[in-house]
Scaffold this motif. Structure first.
Motif, short mmCIF file in Angstrom:
data_model
loop_
_atom_site.label_atom_id
_atom_site.label_comp_id
_atom_site.label_asym_id
_atom_site.label_seq_id
_atom_site.Cartn_x
_atom_site.Cartn_y
_atom_site.Cartn_z
N LYS A 65 0.83 -1.21 0.00
CA LYS A 65 0.00 0.00 0.00
C LYS A 65 0.86 1.25 0.00
N GLY A 66 1.97 1.22 0.73
CA GLY A 66 2.88 2.34 0.58
C GLY A 66 3.38 2.94 1.87
N ALA B 156 1.21 6.10 3.08
CA ALA B 156 -0.11 5.61 3.47
C ALA B 156 -0.03 4.92 4.83
N ASP C 127 1.29 12.43 2.23
CA ASP C 127 0.66 12.22 0.93
C ASP C 127 0.68 10.73 0.57
N PRO C 128 -0.45 10.04 0.56
CA PRO C 128 -0.46 8.59 0.33
C PRO C 128 -0.06 8.18 -1.08
N ARG C 129 0.08 9.14 -1.98
CA ARG C 129 0.52 8.80 -3.33
C ARG C 129 2.01 8.43 -3.38
N LEU C 130 2.73 8.80 -2.32
CA LEU C 130 4.15 8.48 -2.25
C LEU C 130 4.30 7.10 -1.62
N ALA C 131 4.38 6.09 -2.46
CA ALA C 131 4.35 4.71 -1.97
C ALA C 131 5.72 4.20 -1.56
N VAL D 167 8.92 9.53 -10.78
CA VAL D 167 7.53 9.76 -10.38
C VAL D 167 7.44 10.93 -9.42
N ASN D 168 8.32 10.98 -8.43
CA ASN D 168 8.28 12.06 -7.47
C ASN D 168 8.59 13.41 -8.10
N SER E 12 5.69 14.71 -9.75
CA SER E 12 4.76 15.15 -8.72
C SER E 12 5.13 16.53 -8.22
N LYS F 127 2.26 19.05 -8.37
CA LYS F 127 1.66 19.35 -7.06
C LYS F 127 2.16 20.66 -6.48
#
Length: 568
Positions: free
Chosen positions: A379-380, A383, A496-500, A551-552, A555, A559
């Motif tokens: 899940k990360g 998160a 930020d839960p998008r950062l897994a 990816v980051n 972001s 963001k």
């Protein structure tokens, strides 16, 4: 000739050769020794016995003349990096000085001045920031150098994606700006004005009423037969609580109020009974009411805001277990986790430990005052942090990684003492690695305004200054991943839960301007060995590095509305 300190520092790099200095799920998985030598000197080194043989061998190789060079390109932006950027972005001219600067007017232009170039470059924005290209041709380990990263280059292979992201980001930016409270105007006070009025500190409940204090008119040299005051509100109405003889009040109960009298004393007496009532419901805004007399004008800011509730915790003052919860996130490394729990129990046998776990095959982690929360597989990182922190019921929590080890120097009480005697929200300690090097990982962040492509972020090692009353603590924007934090403050910022699989600085960027952060050197925790045994955590390391390291960066581009970051 190499000094002993230089040798040990170079050994630190070689010991973690192959590791990128990057904050990953194990935020201390970067080259720990490299970060440590930037902040600590030789007398602070404590070499653990199990690494002495390895260190001695590497020192021998070093003395034979082993020097490591890493070739890098000159500059951080190549032609390919900005190939698909609009031409206006490539040749943006610096804007001229704002014509509203005070030296542009005021009728004093006939007085000469000597311009201070160095001060002006620091103080005056140029209207379009940039990240300087300072990456050297050859970089030597342990030698600090600055570098820049332009995020637009992440879209260089796909111009359509860049255009699409830019359009979407601009739309979302406009939407957020419309929803945000308006920026307050710059308020000026006329030095010759006969008007006295409050300039800050007034607050009214939405749809509520207050008395406006401090209103007064002083007599001018040129006396008039009638004194006439005009007041105007935008989000409410004005009225008077009492009638004063020889004073005429017009417009009571409306946005525009007029007060006049032939007697200055009577007029000032009437001003003492002036009241404001909010009529436009907006629970977080400001009404700027105007007050005028002849050609003099002033502005009275009235904050429209609910009284905010204090969230008070009920706990025994002398019980640290009732005031602090230990929080961690784990993934696959149960041997490390159990080692952490055992070390905690040696010093804090009753303190609650909360564990968020997204392992593929969860193992039971049981014990008194242990809360183990199972998450979906992979899940990360952030998160899991959100889940763990959401379950904290104490006013503070101590964040630790699952491969940390408590020692006699891990004194939660000392961090708590700092928290309860300052206004700090996040207070970190130091983490000691295999060589016994203690590191803070303190950084400062500065943001400069840019153009349509985005703003610029400047990140530099170091701190601002010591915390008053606590000389072992310093103020910074980013600290290491071992800290005591105010539970409610951090929950309001969240992770930020998008950062897994990658994430560290992003939490502090989200908290910039919201969290007061410090690092203290008198509280330390150990990091489990990264080099002994060499074969441990092989499966974990398969997931340690991200599938897509960019990816980051994308972001950050979207963001945070950033076009580049400059690190030094």
């Amino acid at each position: 000739m190499f000094t002993a300190e230089f040798m040990l520092q170079t050994v630190a790099v070689l010991l973690c050769s192959g590791n990128q200095v990057t904050q990953l799920e194990d935020s201390t998985c970067g080259c720990s020794a490299v970060m440590a030598v930037m902040n600590f000197s030789l007398p602070e080194m404590r070499v653990r016995s199990r690494t002495k043989v390895v260190a001695a061998g590497l020192l021998l190789l070093l003395t034979l003349g082993t020097i490591v060079f890493q070739g890098t390109k000159v500059g951080s932006r190549s032609r390919h990096d900005i190939l698909y950027a609009p031409s206006s972005w490539q040749n943006t001219q610096k804007s001229q000085l704002n014509n509203d600067y005070p030296w542009k007017g005021g009728g004093l232009q006939h007085i000469p001045y000597v311009w201070k170039d160095t001060v002006a470059r620091r103080v005056l924005p140029d209207g379009n920031c940039s990240c300087p290209d300072e990456t050297p041709l050859i970089s030597i380990p342990l030698y600090p150098y600055a570098s820049s990263k332009y995020f637009g280059s992440d879209f260089a292979s796909n111009p359509d994606e860049l255009k699409e992201v830019m359009n979407q980001r601009n739309k979302e930016k406009e939407r957020l700006e419309q929803r945000a409270p308006p920026l307050g105007p710059v308020l000026f006070a006329n030095g010759k004005s006969p008007l006295s009025y409050p300039t800050q500190g007034l607050r009214v409940e939405p749809m509520g009423s207050i008395v406006i204090p401090g209103l007064k008119l002083e007599e001018l040299a040129e006396r008039t037969e009638t004194f006439d005051i005009q007041l105007n509100a935008q989000l409410g109405v004005l009225t008077t609580l009492a009638d004063i003889p020889s004073v005429i009040v017009e417009g009571g109960g409306t946005k525009h109020l007029s007060i006049s009298s032939g007697s200055l004393d009577h007029l000032n007496r009437q001003l003492q009974f002036l009241a404001y009532t909010n009529t436009d419901f907006d629970p977080d805004t400001v009404d700027y009411a105007d007050i005028r007399y002849i050609y003099f004008q002033g502005t009275i800011p009235i904050r429209i805001q609910h009284k905010r509730f204090l969230q008070i915790f009920d706990f025994p003052q002398d019980d640290i277990a009732a005031r602090v919860t230990i929080v961690t996130k784990t993934f696959l490394r149960y041997n490390m986790l159990l080692q952490l729990i055992d070390s905690v129990r040696q010093f804090y046998p009753t303190i609650t430990i909360i564990i968020a776990d997204d392992s593929e095959h969860p193992e039971k982690v049981e014990g008194e005052n242990i809360e183990h929360y199972i998450m979906p597989y992979k899940k990360g990182w952030f998160a899991g942090r959100n889940l763990a922190v959401s379950q904290v019921t104490t006013p503070y929590f101590l964040w630790v990684d699952d491969d940390f080890i408590f020692t006699q120097k891990t004194k939660i009480e000392l961090l708590l003492q700092v928290a309860e005697n300052t206004n700090l929200d996040v207070i970190g300690g130091v983490v000691r690695d295999d060589l016994g090097l203690a590191r803070r990982f303190t950084h400062k962040i500065r943001i400069e305004d840019g153009d349509d492509l985005g703003d610029c972020l400047f990140k530099s090692k170091g701190y601002y200054h010591a915390v008053e009353g606590f000389p072992d603590c310093v103020l910074a924007d980013v600290i290491i991943n071992f800290f005591l934090a105010d539970t409610m403050k951090v929950q309001n910022v969240r992770f930020d839960p998008r950062l897994a699989r990658i994430g560290h600085t992003e939490f502090f960027m989200d908290g910039l301007g919201k969290l007061r952060v410090a690092s203290c050197s008198h509280v330390a925790i150990d990091h489990a060995s990264k080099i002994w045994p060499l074969w441990q955590d092989k499966k974990y390391k398969q997931f340690r590095d991200p599938v897509n390291a960019e990816v980051n960066k994308k972001s950050w581009f979207y963001k945070y509305n950033l076009k580049c970051i400059h690190s030094e």
